[in-house]
Write a protein that holds these residues in place. Structure first.
Motif, PDB file in Angstrom:
ATOM      1  N   UNK A  76      56.148  35.123  45.456  1.00  9.25           N
ATOM      2  CA  UNK A  76      55.964  35.952  44.260  1.00  9.25           C
ATOM      3  C   UNK A  76      56.883  35.522  43.112  1.00  9.25           C
ATOM      4  N   UNK A  77      58.046  34.985  43.429  1.00 11.32           N
ATOM      5  CA  UNK A  77      58.968  34.529  42.382  1.00 11.32           C
ATOM      6  C   UNK A  77      58.475  33.284  41.668  1.00 11.32           C
ATOM      7  N   UNK A  78      57.675  32.474  42.347  1.00  8.98           N
ATOM      8  CA  UNK A  78      57.306  31.159  41.799  1.00  8.98           C
ATOM      9  C   UNK A  78      55.818  30.981  41.502  1.00  8.98           C
ATOM     10  N   UNK A  79      55.016  32.028  41.742  1.00 11.58           N
ATOM     11  CA  UNK A  79      53.604  31.877  41.408  1.00 11.58           C
ATOM     12  C   UNK A  79      53.356  32.303  39.962  1.00 11.58           C
ATOM     13  N   UNK A  80      52.340  31.692  39.377  1.00 16.63           N
ATOM     14  CA  UNK A  80      51.972  31.967  37.993  1.00 16.63           C
ATOM     15  C   UNK A  80      50.493  32.358  37.983  1.00 16.63           C
ATOM     16  N   UNK A  81      50.213  33.511  37.408  1.00 15.11           N
ATOM     17  CA  UNK A  81      48.825  33.979  37.298  1.00 15.11           C
ATOM     18  C   UNK A  81      48.293  33.653  35.908  1.00 15.11           C
ATOM     19  N   UNK A  82      47.065  33.193  35.865  1.00 17.09           N
ATOM     20  CA  UNK A  82      46.424  32.812  34.613  1.00 17.09           C
ATOM     21  C   UNK A  82      45.390  33.867  34.199  1.00 17.09           C
ATOM     22  N   UNK A  83      45.035  33.866  32.924  1.00 18.57           N
ATOM     23  CA  UNK A  83      44.107  34.847  32.366  1.00 18.57           C
ATOM     24  C   UNK A  83      42.748  34.849  33.074  1.00 18.57           C
ATOM     25  N   UNK A  84      42.340  33.704  33.602  1.00 20.31           N
ATOM     26  CA  UNK A  84      41.033  33.635  34.267  1.00 20.31           C
ATOM     27  C   UNK A  84      41.074  34.110  35.719  1.00 20.31           C
ATOM     28  N   UNK A  85      42.251  34.585  36.166  1.00 21.31           N
ATOM     29  CA  UNK A  85      42.381  35.091  37.536  1.00 21.31           C
ATOM     30  C   UNK A  85      42.863  34.061  38.535  1.00 21.31           C
ATOM     31  N   UNK A  86      42.951  32.810  38.116  1.00 19.42           N
ATOM     32  CA  UNK A  86      43.463  31.770  39.012  1.00 19.42           C
ATOM     33  C   UNK A  86      44.992  31.822  39.007  1.00 19.42           C
ATOM     34  N   UNK A  87      45.576  31.151  39.959  1.00 20.39           N
ATOM     35  CA  UNK A  87      47.032  31.119  39.994  1.00 20.39           C
ATOM     36  C   UNK A  87      47.521  29.750  40.425  1.00 20.39           C
ATOM     37  N   UNK A  88      48.778  29.507  40.142  1.00 17.51           N
ATOM     38  CA  UNK A  88      49.397  28.231  40.486  1.00 17.51           C
ATOM     39  C   UNK A  88      50.895  28.407  40.489  1.00 17.51           C
ATOM     40  N   UNK A  89      51.589  27.408  40.043  1.00 17.04           N
ATOM     41  CA  UNK A  89      53.044  27.454  40.044  1.00 17.04           C
ATOM     42  C   UNK A  89      53.607  26.668  41.213  1.00 17.04           C
ATOM     43  N   UNK A  90      54.910  26.660  41.307  1.00 18.25           N
ATOM     44  CA  UNK A  90      55.606  25.865  42.326  1.00 18.25           C
ATOM     45  C   UNK A  90      55.824  26.631  43.624  1.00 18.25           C
TER      46      UNK A  90
END
Length: 113
Positions: A76-90
């Protein structure tokens, strides 16, 4: 045994009766203070401030490594959520680093939970 992300020590105290030695690690000094106070009668438990990705234990030094919620917090500290509902991050790399660290401190044939 190593309790990684021990928090207030609930799982640490459950491990203690079945393990010769329990190392409890958490990044929060406040949580460890609570755990220490609640576990005062158990002399075979040590409490240290440490990150799941860098444990102050030698290679192959524990037979059980328990992570509890620690891996979820790293995600949860390193994930990134995008406006389209997808996610990424390190987050994958961070969780992988913690899992590698658990593997490093386990004896051959040890158990990661």
């Amino acid at each position: 045994a190593a309790d990684i992300g021990a928090g207030t020590g609930k799982l640490t105290r459950l491990l203690a009766p079945t393990c010769g030695r329990v190392h409890a690690f958490d990044r929060s000094a406040g949580a460890l203070a609570v755990a220490r106070a609640a576990s005062a009668a158990a002399a075979h438990i040590s409490f240290d401030e440490a990150d799941a990705r860098c444990l102050p234990l030698p290679d192959g030094s524990v037979d059980v490594a328990l992570a509890g919620w620690a891996l979820s917090y790293l995600k949860s500290e390193h994930e990134v959520w995008h406006a389209d509902g997808s996610y990424g991050g390190a987050w994958r790399e961070e969780v992988d680093a913690a899992l590698r660290e658990m593997d490093r401190v386990l004896v051959e044939g040890g158990v990661a939970i």
